[in-house]
Design a protein around this motif. Structure first.
Motif, PDB file in Angstrom:
ATOM      1  N   TYR B  91       0.829  -1.199   0.000  1.00  9.18           N
ATOM      2  CA  TYR B  91       0.000   0.000   0.000  1.00  9.18           C
ATOM      3  C   TYR B  91       0.864   1.250   0.000  1.00  9.18           C
ATOM      4  O   TYR B  91       0.559   2.235  -0.668  1.00  9.18           O
ATOM      5  N   TRP B  94       2.083   1.804  -3.444  1.00  9.61           N
ATOM      6  CA  TRP B  94       1.038   2.314  -4.354  1.00  9.61           C
ATOM      7  C   TRP B  94       0.907   3.826  -4.292  1.00  9.61           C
ATOM      8  O   TRP B  94       0.548   4.468  -5.276  1.00  9.61           O
ATOM      9  N   THR B  97       3.316   4.719  -6.892  1.00  9.58           N
ATOM     10  CA  THR B  97       3.141   4.230  -8.257  1.00  9.58           C
ATOM     11  C   THR B  97       1.795   4.628  -8.857  1.00  9.58           C
ATOM     12  O   THR B  97       1.729   4.944 -10.042  1.00  9.58           O
ATOM     13  N   LEU B 101       1.018   6.116 -12.536  1.00  6.93           N
ATOM     14  CA  LEU B 101       0.275   5.366 -13.554  1.00  6.93           C
ATOM     15  C   LEU B 101      -0.880   6.186 -14.120  1.00  6.93           C
ATOM     16  O   LEU B 101      -1.171   6.127 -15.320  1.00  6.93           O
ATOM     17  N   MET B 130      -8.305   6.467  -1.579  1.00  5.12           N
ATOM     18  CA  MET B 130      -8.627   5.046  -1.675  1.00  5.12           C
ATOM     19  C   MET B 130      -7.522   4.187  -1.044  1.00  5.12           C
ATOM     20  O   MET B 130      -7.790   3.276  -0.267  1.00  5.12           O
ATOM     21  N   GLY B 134      -7.731   2.171   2.523  1.00  2.43           N
ATOM     22  CA  GLY B 134      -7.515   0.730   2.403  1.00  2.43           C
ATOM     23  C   GLY B 134      -6.369   0.252   3.288  1.00  2.43           C
ATOM     24  O   GLY B 134      -6.447  -0.799   3.927  1.00  2.43           O
ATOM     25  N   GLY B 152     -12.892  -0.980   3.954  1.00  2.00           N
ATOM     26  CA  GLY B 152     -12.947  -1.457   2.575  1.00  2.00           C
ATOM     27  C   GLY B 152     -14.061  -0.762   1.796  1.00  2.00           C
ATOM     28  O   GLY B 152     -13.874  -0.356   0.649  1.00  2.00           O
ATOM     29  N   PHE B 159     -12.761   4.541  -4.851  1.00  2.00           N
ATOM     30  CA  PHE B 159     -12.439   3.814  -6.083  1.00  2.00           C
ATOM     31  C   PHE B 159     -13.458   4.161  -7.172  1.00  2.00           C
ATOM     32  O   PHE B 159     -13.094   4.428  -8.318  1.00  2.00           O
ATOM     33  N   TRP B 196      -7.338  -3.402 -12.158  1.00  5.40           N
ATOM     34  CA  TRP B 196      -7.443  -2.688 -10.884  1.00  5.40           C
ATOM     35  C   TRP B 196      -8.495  -3.353  -9.993  1.00  5.40           C
ATOM     36  O   TRP B 196      -8.409  -3.314  -8.773  1.00  5.40           O
ATOM     37  N   TYR B 199      -7.528  -5.880  -7.061  1.00  7.50           N
ATOM     38  CA  TYR B 199      -7.030  -5.492  -5.740  1.00  7.50           C
ATOM     39  C   TYR B 199      -8.069  -5.607  -4.632  1.00  7.50           C
ATOM     40  O   TYR B 199      -7.777  -6.179  -3.582  1.00  7.50           O
ATOM     41  N   PRO B 200      -9.281  -5.061  -4.834  1.00  5.33           N
ATOM     42  CA  PRO B 200     -10.265  -5.235  -3.752  1.00  5.33           C
ATOM     43  C   PRO B 200     -10.592  -6.712  -3.483  1.00  5.33           C
ATOM     44  O   PRO B 200     -10.884  -7.078  -2.335  1.00  5.33           O
ATOM     45  N   TYR B 203      -7.932  -7.969  -1.310  1.00  7.66           N
ATOM     46  CA  TYR B 203      -8.127  -7.335   0.002  1.00  7.66           C
ATOM     47  C   TYR B 203      -9.133  -8.099   0.857  1.00  7.66           C
ATOM     48  O   TYR B 203      -8.919  -8.329   2.050  1.00  7.66           O
ATOM     49  N   SER B 229      -1.301  -4.462 -14.061  1.00  7.76           N
ATOM     50  CA  SER B 229      -1.649  -3.039 -13.985  1.00  7.76           C
ATOM     51  C   SER B 229      -0.439  -2.126 -14.124  1.00  7.76           C
ATOM     52  O   SER B 229      -0.600  -0.918 -14.285  1.00  7.76           O
ATOM     53  N   LYS B 230       0.737  -2.679 -14.029  1.00  2.00           N
ATOM     54  CA  LYS B 230       1.926  -1.823 -14.140  1.00  2.00           C
ATOM     55  C   LYS B 230       2.752  -2.198 -15.357  1.00  2.00           C
ATOM     56  O   LYS B 230       3.013  -1.371 -16.228  1.00  2.00           O
TER      57      LYS B 230
HETATM   58  C1  LIG Z   1     -11.296  -0.637  -3.988  1.00  5.21           C
HETATM   59  C2  LIG Z   1     -10.441  -1.055  -2.812  1.00  5.21           C
HETATM   60  C3  LIG Z   1      -9.053  -1.086  -2.898  1.00  5.21           C
HETATM   61  C4  LIG Z   1      -8.474  -0.800  -4.213  1.00  5.21           C
HETATM   62  C5  LIG Z   1      -7.184  -0.840  -4.559  1.00  5.21           C
HETATM   63  C6  LIG Z   1      -6.671  -0.596  -5.865  1.00  5.21           C
HETATM   64  C7  LIG Z   1      -7.561  -0.345  -7.027  1.00  5.21           C
HETATM   65  C8  LIG Z   1      -5.315  -0.602  -5.976  1.00  5.21           C
HETATM   66  C9  LIG Z   1      -4.578  -0.409  -7.164  1.00  5.21           C
HETATM   67  C10 LIG Z   1      -3.256  -0.520  -7.103  1.00  5.21           C
HETATM   68  C11 LIG Z   1      -2.384  -0.390  -8.214  1.00  5.21           C
HETATM   69  C12 LIG Z   1      -2.849  -0.213  -9.602  1.00  5.21           C
HETATM   70  C13 LIG Z   1      -1.076  -0.449  -7.928  1.00  5.21           C
HETATM   71  C14 LIG Z   1      -0.041  -0.336  -8.869  1.00  5.21           C
HETATM   72  O1  LIG Z   1       1.074  -0.099  -8.487  1.00  5.21           O
HETATM   73  C15 LIG Z   1      -8.191  -1.414  -1.676  1.00  5.21           C
HETATM   74  C16 LIG Z   1      -7.198  -0.284  -1.407  1.00  5.21           C
HETATM   75  C17 LIG Z   1      -7.427  -2.736  -1.862  1.00  5.21           C
HETATM   76  C18 LIG Z   1      -9.015  -1.523  -0.403  1.00  5.21           C
HETATM   77  C19 LIG Z   1     -10.318  -2.192  -0.614  1.00  5.21           C
HETATM   78  C20 LIG Z   1     -11.169  -1.432  -1.579  1.00  5.21           C
END
Ligand SMILES: CC1=C(/C=C/C(C)=C/C=C/C(C)=C/C=O)C(C)(C)CCC1
Ligand SMILES: CC1=C(/C=C/C(C)=C/C=C/C(C)=C/C=O)C(C)(C)CCC1
Lengths: 249, 249
Positions: B91, B94, B97, B101, B130, B134, B152, B159, B196, B199-200, B203, B229-230
């Motif tokens: 986290y 992120w 990054t 991005l 976000m 998170g 969350g 998000f 993307w 990630y949730p 989580y 995603s990267k």
């Molecule tokens: C919606 C949501 C989340 C979304 C995280 C995302 C979308 C992260 C993207 C990260 C990337 C693209 C990293 C690249 O380096 C969390 C924070 C997990 C918490 C739970 C709810």
């Protein structure tokens, strides 16, 4: 002081993000140098050097953080009460990075050679005195407030002197900038005050009470200050010289 | 939880492959920058910076994984139950990054300067909120489900807001793209949602039960999400600007 798991992890996290960012941006600044007229290339290259140097120092702070605590029950306890984790490496590193950052400003503004050297020297002298007196004082951070405060005040006197010198360079920057870029030096001036001003706040913070939260907030402040005064500052100066080299052809 | 030897090795392997891939592609993106018109060079360079920064963070997760378990009999037992291995570094990373991005997208679409800054800022604000909400919530991953869920949900609200802003940039991308490349922004849009969106899911996963398999599958999901995603995202954007710079001459 002992830290909760959350505090311990936050501290590691903050330090890790800082060194990661500094290392990663070495690449950015090297690539940036490519895009510029030869006379300004040195500006992003200096940022790359600062990134490498600060990244190594922050990685050291990170390892030190990891090594300085042990998990006892649910708390992270310092291996040696009040003496293991120290911010002293930061000050050592500033001795290298701060003169580079200041010289970089004078170069970005395109000051002619003899003036450049004179102005750089006049900024570096108070800056180094500020850092070393601060380093001496910071060993009082574990409870010797009079040491912390007396040397903090002495260090601040040098900081004020430094600010006056930097102001002089900014004024010359306004004069040398092409008309379209007149606003940049003034914005850099406010950015400089806001970001360098965070360091004395972080320095003074332990007096609020030597708790786990203060230890962590202090790392956060230092890291915000580091990322803005070196990394974002470098991006701003690089963009300034990019525009300038485009305008000057 | 304790892991079997197979689970432990899988976890190390997944993390190792991720950081290796990120580091290796630094070279690809730097070489890519060479091939492009100057105005688009920054796009692969930003990917190189993201690769370096994420690579360092994943290498850290890898070492942490190695250090967090000890072999007792046939099982790898956490050195400190539920508190040693943590995804929190991700986290933190992120925070660096994700803004890169998002800005990269707006730059690749060639938005003019003032609009670029406005759009980038409007994506970065919800993105950072976000991540931080998170991050706060993920400390509940070791069993505090209400903390995990409440934060969350809050994070998901940001998000959704982010998705709306990204959609706006995609629409502009369709407008600014040369006719032959009109389909690219829309494909990038679906790719963005799919990657993307992982990630949730990662989580929320611990709620399925805190077993060794879940711990490993979670690393797998995070790693797939990271690489797509990267790294793959970077390749797509670089190819898009390569075509675009060829078409624009
Ligand atoms: C919606 C949501 C989340 C979304 C995280 C995302 C979308 C992260 C993207 C990260 C990337 C693209 C990293 C690249 O380096 C969390 C924070 C997990 C918490 C739970 C709810
Ligand atoms: C005024 C003052 C200080 C100022 C420190 C500053 C301004 C440091 C700047 C460091 C930078 C910019 C580092 C970049 O690598 C100290 C020494 C904390 C001591 C207390 C008084």
């Amino acid at each position: 002081v002992s830290l909760t798991a959350g505090q311990y992890t936050s501290g590691s996290l903050i330090l890790m993000v800082s060194y990661g960012a500094h290392f990663a941006f070495i690449l950015f600044f090297l690539a940036m140098a490519w895009q510029l007229a030869p006379r300004y290339r040195i500006v992003p290259i200096m940022s790359a050097v600062v990134m490498a140097s600060a990244g190594l120092s922050l990685m050291r702070e990170f390892s030190l953080w990891q090594e300085s605590y042990e998990l006892v029950g649910t708390m992270y306890r310092p291996l040696a009460e009040n003496s293991s984790f120290t911010n002293a490496f930061r000050y050592g590193n500033w001795t290298i990075t701060v003169p580079i950052l200041l010289t970089q400003l004078a170069i970005a503004f395109g000051l002619p050679r003899p003036e450049l050297q004179k102005r750089a020297a006049r900024m570096i002298v108070p800056a180094v005195l500020m850092i070393w007196t601060g380093l001496y004082g910071q060993f009082g951070e574990t409870g010797d407030w009079s040491r912390l405060n007396i040397w903090g005040v002495i260090s601040t006197v040098f900081f004020v002197w430094l600010i006056v010198e930097v102001r002089g360079v900014i004024t010359r920057g306004v004069q040398t900038s092409p008309a379209q870029l007149q606003a940049w030096p003034k914005n850099i001036w406010w950015f400089f005050l806001a970001t360098w001003g965070l360091y004395p706040i972080a320095y003074a913070l332990p007096q609020l009470g030597f708790t786990g939260d203060v230890v962590v907030v202090r790392q956060l402040l230092f890291s915000i200050a580091d990322i803005s005064s070196k990394l974002i500052y470098g991006i701003i100066l690089s963009r300034y010289v990019l525009r300038r080299s485009a305008l000057e052809g």
